[in-house]
Scaffold this active site. Structure first.
Site, PDB file in Angstrom:
ATOM      1  N   PHE A  71       0.734  29.484 -28.382  1.00 37.97           N
ATOM      2  CA  PHE A  71       0.642  30.021 -29.740  1.00 37.97           C
ATOM      3  C   PHE A  71      -0.334  31.178 -29.657  1.00 37.97           C
ATOM      4  CE2 PHE A  71      -0.919  30.625 -33.952  1.00 37.97           C
ATOM      5  CZ  PHE A  71       0.123  30.270 -34.810  1.00 37.97           C
ATOM      6  N   SER A 349      -5.718  26.092 -41.318  1.00 40.08           N
ATOM      7  CA  SER A 349      -5.227  27.405 -40.908  1.00 40.08           C
ATOM      8  C   SER A 349      -4.511  27.294 -39.578  1.00 40.08           C
ATOM      9  CB  SER A 349      -6.386  28.403 -40.789  1.00 40.08           C
ATOM     10  OG  SER A 349      -5.939  29.592 -40.178  1.00 40.08           O
ATOM     11  N   GLU A 350      -3.335  27.889 -39.494  1.00 38.58           N
ATOM     12  CA  GLU A 350      -2.574  27.865 -38.245  1.00 38.58           C
ATOM     13  C   GLU A 350      -3.289  28.626 -37.138  1.00 38.58           C
ATOM     14  OE1 GLU A 350       0.559  31.402 -38.308  1.00 38.58           O
ATOM     15  OE2 GLU A 350       0.780  30.146 -40.080  1.00 38.58           O
ATOM     16  N   ASN A 351      -4.204  29.515 -37.497  1.00 38.56           N
ATOM     17  CA  ASN A 351      -4.880  30.345 -36.509  1.00 38.56           C
ATOM     18  C   ASN A 351      -6.314  29.903 -36.255  1.00 38.56           C
ATOM     19  OD1 ASN A 351      -2.850  32.619 -36.086  1.00 38.56           O
ATOM     20  ND2 ASN A 351      -2.972  32.453 -38.303  1.00 38.56           N
ATOM     21  N   GLY A 352      -6.632  28.653 -36.598  1.00 34.69           N
ATOM     22  CA  GLY A 352      -7.980  28.159 -36.368  1.00 34.69           C
ATOM     23  C   GLY A 352      -8.853  28.379 -37.591  1.00 34.69           C
TER      24      GLY A 352
END
Length: 361
Positions: A71, A349-352
């Site tokens: 990802f 959050s999908e991005n951390g």
């Protein structure tokens, strides 16, 4: 009968030579096959361990369909990608959430023009990808991220297709999305329309499951049996891809003896793993390094920044105490800057989460 049945089941090994079922029934004096409730076997599987990543991928042929884990740059098979650059395999169809960056990850295979088609979700961080797509050198099938994950999972589960509400009424549904351009900018290959149906008054479109010839996977640890475990968010698309490919090649950071991984901790059992290499080095790049601004630093007040702040300030007004909020990439990530101090908000959050409430130095 119970004793004979127990001997039959406990004495069988998947490594034993194949013996016809009728012969087993005769040996144990079963008069009728219905006395056996369930019998399931596989062919003998031996996971192969390699010292050299090139040896592990050298039989991947031109035109192969590869499922590549990761990802962004998290959990990507760095060493296996480098090995593909060395083998020179071409006309690859790569299924991956991202396309790497210009000089790292799948970006390396794009630079050497070894990829013919990308089936991806988010590709905005790679200028090489953009240039090749718009010039007609690269075929691109863009798929909503959740749909991509489910297509891979379905493929691994033996499900040929499924229905989802995502993308109904868009070009994904109606067809016509450019997959490949001609050099003059006209569309050479366009996406086909998806079948649609209504379920309980809601519209859905049909998506095909995805399978691949090979899966290139990054895991944290493997044991000598081939069982895999992943580290935190580096798991991402990797486990589903293991199950959806004919041959899974995993690069790991550590190889343990059998028994050192708790069976309850195994993320992917060895039956889905065929080859394992221990990575020589892992760069683990950060796509965009962002640090906390020092106090007194002058913030930019460009028109674009003012507009973004205005948009997200308005969106943050929708928050209510004890809400759960999912923040996507881009402007939504700024929402945490405008949460009232007396409000409790659960953020995902999908991005951390680094940067949601101040970034660690």
């Amino acid at each position: 009968m119970a004793g004979r049945s127990a001997r039959f089941l406990s004495g069988y090994s998947h490594r034993s030579p194949f013996v016809p079922l009728k012969q087993y029934l005769k040996v144990f004096s079963f008069e009728e096959p219905q006395h056996i409730r369930c019998l399931s076997t596989t062919k003998q599987l031996d996971v192969k361990f390699y010292d050299c990543p090139v040896e592990a991928v050298k039989d991947i042929p031109d035109g192969a369909k590869l499922l590549v884990g990761g990802f962004g740059l998290c959990g990507i098979p760095e060493n296996l990608i480098d090995a593909l650059v060395k083998t020179g395999v071409k006309d690859i169809t790569a299924v991956s959430n991202n396309a790497g960056v210009g000089n790292f990850g799948l970006g390396k295979l794009l630079q050497t023009r070894q990829i013919k088609r990308m089936i991806s979700s988010y590709v905005g961080e790679n200028p090489v990808f953009e240039k090749q797509y718009l010039s007609g050198e690269l075929e691109v099938e863009l798929t909503p991220q959740g749909t991509l994950a489910e297509r891979i999972r379905a493929g691994g589960a033996g499900i040929p297709a499924f229905f989802t509400a995502t993308a109904f009424g868009t070009l994904v549904h109606e067809g016509g999305a450019p997959i490949k351009y001609n050099p003059d900018g006209s569309v050479a290959i366009a996406s086909k329309p998806r079948e649609s149906r209504d379920f309980n008054g809601r519209h859905y479109i049909m998506e095909d499951g995805i399978t691949g010839d090979f899966a290139l996977i990054k895991a944290w640890k493997a044991d000598r049996a081939g069982n895999l475990i992943f580290r935190k968010t580096a798991r991402n698309f990797n486990p589903a891809m293991c199950r959806a490919a004919k041959t899974t090649i995993a690069e790991v950071e550590e190889i343990l003896d059998i028994g050192e991984i708790d069976p309850e901790s195994v993320h992917v059992p060895s039956i889905y793993v065929h080859r394992v290499i221990k990575g020589e080095k892992f760069e683990k790049r950060i796509e965009k390094l962002t640090l906390l601004r020092e106090e007194g630093t002058v913030h930019s007040n460009s028109p674009a920044e003012k507009l973004r702040e205005r948009i997200i300030r308005r969106a943050a007004c929708e928050f209510r105490n004890e809400m759960y909020a999912n923040l996507g990439i881009g402007i939504p990530m700024l929402a945490s800057n405008f949460v009232p101090k007396d409000m409790i908000l659960h953020l995902q959050s999908e991005n951390g989460v680094l940067g949601l409430v101040g970034v660690t130095r």
